[in-house]
Design an enzyme around this catalytic site. Sequence first.
Site, mmCIF file in Angstrom:
data_model
loop_
_atom_site.group_PDB
_atom_site.id
_atom_site.type_symbol
_atom_site.label_atom_id
_atom_site.label_comp_id
_atom_site.label_asym_id
_atom_site.label_seq_id
_atom_site.Cartn_x
_atom_site.Cartn_y
_atom_site.Cartn_z
ATOM 1 N N ARG A 225 36.855 54.282 37.402
ATOM 2 C CA ARG A 225 37.605 55.010 36.306
ATOM 3 C C ARG A 225 37.283 54.060 35.194
ATOM 4 N NH1 ARG A 225 36.936 59.049 38.664
ATOM 5 N NH2 ARG A 225 38.786 60.662 39.386
ATOM 6 N N HIS A 273 29.299 60.347 34.325
ATOM 7 C CA HIS A 273 30.079 60.508 35.309
ATOM 8 C C HIS A 273 29.387 61.527 36.411
ATOM 9 C CE1 HIS A 273 34.493 60.553 36.372
ATOM 10 N NE2 HIS A 273 33.918 60.876 37.429
HETATM 11 P P1 NDP Z 1 40.223 55.185 48.387
HETATM 12 O O1 NDP Z 1 41.436 55.580 47.812
HETATM 13 O O2 NDP Z 1 39.476 55.615 49.606
HETATM 14 O O3 NDP Z 1 40.283 53.550 48.097
HETATM 15 C C1 NDP Z 1 40.753 53.027 47.253
HETATM 16 C C2 NDP Z 1 40.552 51.062 47.544
HETATM 17 O O4 NDP Z 1 41.083 50.329 46.273
HETATM 18 C C3 NDP Z 1 41.196 50.918 48.870
HETATM 19 O O5 NDP Z 1 40.414 49.974 49.247
HETATM 20 C C4 NDP Z 1 42.606 50.014 47.880
HETATM 21 O O6 NDP Z 1 43.128 49.176 48.919
HETATM 22 C C5 NDP Z 1 42.162 49.621 46.584
HETATM 23 N N1 NDP Z 1 42.923 49.179 46.116
HETATM 24 C C6 NDP Z 1 43.884 50.435 45.348
HETATM 25 N N2 NDP Z 1 44.835 49.615 44.402
HETATM 26 C C7 NDP Z 1 44.525 48.404 44.595
HETATM 27 C C8 NDP Z 1 44.982 47.154 43.884
HETATM 28 N N3 NDP Z 1 45.980 47.426 43.022
HETATM 29 N N4 NDP Z 1 44.491 45.960 44.206
HETATM 30 C C9 NDP Z 1 43.494 45.943 44.977
HETATM 31 N N5 NDP Z 1 42.928 46.932 45.647
HETATM 32 C C10 NDP Z 1 43.430 48.147 45.405
HETATM 33 O O7 NDP Z 1 39.101 55.356 47.047
HETATM 34 P P2 NDP Z 1 37.668 56.011 47.262
HETATM 35 O O8 NDP Z 1 36.942 54.947 47.642
HETATM 36 O O9 NDP Z 1 37.493 57.330 47.876
HETATM 37 O O10 NDP Z 1 37.277 56.081 45.592
HETATM 38 C C11 NDP Z 1 37.549 55.167 44.636
HETATM 39 C C12 NDP Z 1 37.530 55.759 43.319
HETATM 40 O O11 NDP Z 1 36.060 56.471 42.794
HETATM 41 C C13 NDP Z 1 38.097 57.215 43.060
HETATM 42 O O12 NDP Z 1 39.672 56.923 43.134
HETATM 43 C C14 NDP Z 1 37.604 57.630 41.831
HETATM 44 O O13 NDP Z 1 38.402 57.307 40.731
HETATM 45 C C15 NDP Z 1 36.374 57.137 41.898
HETATM 46 N N6 NDP Z 1 35.362 58.095 42.022
HETATM 47 C C16 NDP Z 1 34.306 58.210 41.167
HETATM 48 C C17 NDP Z 1 33.289 59.276 41.284
HETATM 49 C C18 NDP Z 1 32.174 59.126 40.309
HETATM 50 O O14 NDP Z 1 31.189 59.979 40.228
HETATM 51 N N7 NDP Z 1 32.113 58.276 39.514
HETATM 52 C C19 NDP Z 1 33.346 60.085 42.249
HETATM 53 C C20 NDP Z 1 34.156 60.007 43.370
HETATM 54 C C21 NDP Z 1 35.323 58.873 42.933
HETATM 55 P P3 NDP Z 1 43.664 49.632 50.523
HETATM 56 O O15 NDP Z 1 42.402 49.760 51.297
HETATM 57 O O16 NDP Z 1 44.431 48.257 50.527
HETATM 58 O O17 NDP Z 1 44.463 50.641 50.224
#
Ligand code: NDP
Length: 310
Positions: A225, A273
């Site tokens: 994002r 995107h």
């Molecule tokens: P998940 O929700 O599966 O994973 C999120 C990861 O980020 C987890 O490892 C989580 O930690 C970590 N995280 C969240 N908050 C924090 C923080 N404050 N500090 C450190 N680590 C943090 O998300 P996805 O992997 O499925 O997707 C990631 C993002 O990709 C989506 O939210 C979306 O915005 C984006 N996206 C973009 C696309 C594009 O085409 N550009 C397509 C699809 C998605 P923990 O493991 O400890 O929970």
Amino acid sequence: MTETMVFFSAFDDFDGWRSALERELPDLAVRRAEEIADPRSVRYALVWKPPQGFFDAFPSLSLVVNLGAGVDALLGRTDLPEVPITRLSDPMMARMMAGYVLFAVLRYARDIPVFERAQRRRQWHYIHPRNPEDVRVSVLGLGELGALAAMELARQGFDVTGWSRSPKEVQGVRCLAGMETLPKVLANAEIVVVMLPLTPETRSLLDTRRLAMLPRGACLINVSRGAIVDEAALTEALLAGRIAGATLDVFEHEPLPPESPLWGMENVLITPHLASVAIPRSAARQIAENIRRIRSGAEVLHRVDPRRGY
Ligand code: NDP
């Protein structure tokens, strides 16, 4: 008895979703909002950025499925019903994302932008290739998408560090967790890949101060994002050469406005995107499984925690 799912997406992909879902669940009718005669018959919603007030019309909802992996737009609303909210979790989507990340990392690791510029000058500009083991990549976010991308990078031989909120184990990846380890993760990154969800905690996480923690000449790839990275601070660092290059698939404002300086910068690669998109055929399986779970009173999978923000 046939149940109804209401569909809303600004993308024109209704037919693909309807046929994939109705194939998985023959007793489910997927309809656009305007095709629904009795709104009380609607039990499920499959939505991507529906207009404000959308849910008010459907008082019998028992599940809202976000038509994407990122739920920041949905959770920011004030009209969400008090029912489980799930997001897409699709191995094909993770594979597509890993492919984009691998491309972007390899492009920097193999100095391709330098050769692109040299070609425009008609110049034979030899740089001896580095071993991937000598290239340090940090992946911020080790979720469904981040973990697979980090694993693919490790499989290619890169020296990969992954960062998440809670401790993780990912094969071939040095995993660190928590805010206190972020300076170390950034200081170690020749290439940093942003794969975090947008939450109150991650908004502007990579601001001027944190971008300055990257080694001089590092490259940044943002596929999650735009608002996680302070765009003005990034632009400044790119102009000053402190950050050597950026591959950006996401932006604070999308579409990226024509007046944005990023468009004209030689060291920036912009894509609109699409690093990964939901694929109805494979994602429909997971949605159908959750509908079966709702029907049998079981806990749904891939439930979003509105308090956590992802
Ligand atoms: P998940 O929700 O599966 O994973 C999120 C990861 O980020 C987890 O490892 C989580 O930690 C970590 N995280 C969240 N908050 C924090 C923080 N404050 N500090 C450190 N680590 C943090 O998300 P996805 O992997 O499925 O997707 C990631 C993002 O990709 C989506 O939210 C979306 O915005 C984006 N996206 C973009 C696309 C594009 O085409 N550009 C397509 C699809 C998605 P923990 O493991 O400890 O929970």
